[in-house]
Design a protein around this motif. Structure first.
Motif, short mmCIF file in Angstrom:
data_model
loop_
_atom_site.label_atom_id
_atom_site.label_comp_id
_atom_site.label_asym_id
_atom_site.label_seq_id
_atom_site.Cartn_x
_atom_site.Cartn_y
_atom_site.Cartn_z
N THR A 105 0.80 -1.23 0.00
CA THR A 105 0.00 0.00 0.00
C THR A 105 0.83 1.27 0.00
O THR A 105 0.29 2.35 -0.14
CB THR A 105 -0.93 0.03 1.23
N GLU A 106 2.12 1.15 0.15
CA GLU A 106 2.96 2.33 0.30
C GLU A 106 2.95 3.23 -0.93
O GLU A 106 2.94 4.45 -0.81
CB GLU A 106 4.39 1.91 0.65
N ASP A 107 2.94 2.66 -2.14
CA ASP A 107 2.89 3.48 -3.35
C ASP A 107 1.60 4.29 -3.41
O ASP A 107 1.61 5.48 -3.76
CB ASP A 107 3.02 2.62 -4.61
N GLU A 108 0.48 3.62 -3.08
CA GLU A 108 -0.80 4.34 -3.07
C GLU A 108 -0.79 5.44 -2.01
O GLU A 108 -1.33 6.52 -2.22
CB GLU A 108 -1.98 3.40 -2.83
N TRP A 109 -0.17 5.16 -0.85
CA TRP A 109 -0.11 6.18 0.19
C TRP A 109 0.62 7.43 -0.31
O TRP A 109 0.17 8.55 -0.10
CB TRP A 109 0.60 5.66 1.45
#
Length: 183
Positions: free
Chosen positions: A155-159
């Motif tokens: 989820t880090e890229d979306e964050w």
């Protein structure tokens, strides 16, 4: 939200103390951020919706990051670790109850706001914590970072995209407020 003045030994960030009003303000943010861990592809339109909710919450980007890492991720990260995870959306009542229980366990909220605590849910997390604890040569801080990476790996890229979208929405809102009328 008032940060606690003392820290636990080894704790990297002060924990906020939340009252009932603060919890109510966080619930929409908890709900939309939990969607990052659904077993579905997030479209650009859906990310824009999440960014709008985050923008409307009026939490700073740092507070939103704290909510993402320390309030939502510990509760829902397991959904992406199972073969057939939840894809339709988490039940809001369940999600909010689990996050409140998690905050209570960490001492971030008064016991009176929690109600009954369910300890059976800890079993799943204990296995993961035990796995990370098997790294005895690593410092506690490094073990916690490893656990954090596991909880947010997908989820880090979306964050990062959401944080940029929220910053852009806030810049537009500031520009619109400071523009002279009629221009």
């Amino acid at each position: 939200m008032t940060p606690v003045g003392r820290r636990r030994s080894g704790s990297e960030t002060p924990r906020p103390v939340l009252d009932a009003a603060a919890i109510e303000r966080r619930k929409p943010v908890w709900t939309v951020l939990s969607e990052l861990w659904l077993d579905t592809e997030l479209t650009e339109g859906w990310l824009a919706h999440i960014a709008r909710v985050m923008h409307e919450s009026e939490h700073s980007i740092d507070e939103l990051r704290h909510i993402y890492l320390y309030e939502v991720a510990p509760v829902v990260y397991g959904n992406l670790l199972v073969v057939a995870g939840e894809w339709a959306g988490f039940d809001e009542a369940w999600l909010h109850d689990r996050i409140i229980e998690s905050l209570h366990r960490r001492g971030s909220m008064p016991a009176a706001l929690v109600g009954r605590r369910r300890r059976a849910r800890l079993r799943r997390h204990r296995r993961l914590y035990a796995l990370v604890a098997l790294l005895p040569r690593w410092s506690r801080r490094r073990r916690l970072r490893s656990l954090q990476r596991l909880m947010t790996y997908a989820t880090e890229d979306e964050w990062r995209r959401l944080a940029a979208m929220v910053a852009a929405l806030r810049a537009e809102a500031t520009a619109a407020r400071s523009a002279p009328p009629g221009s």
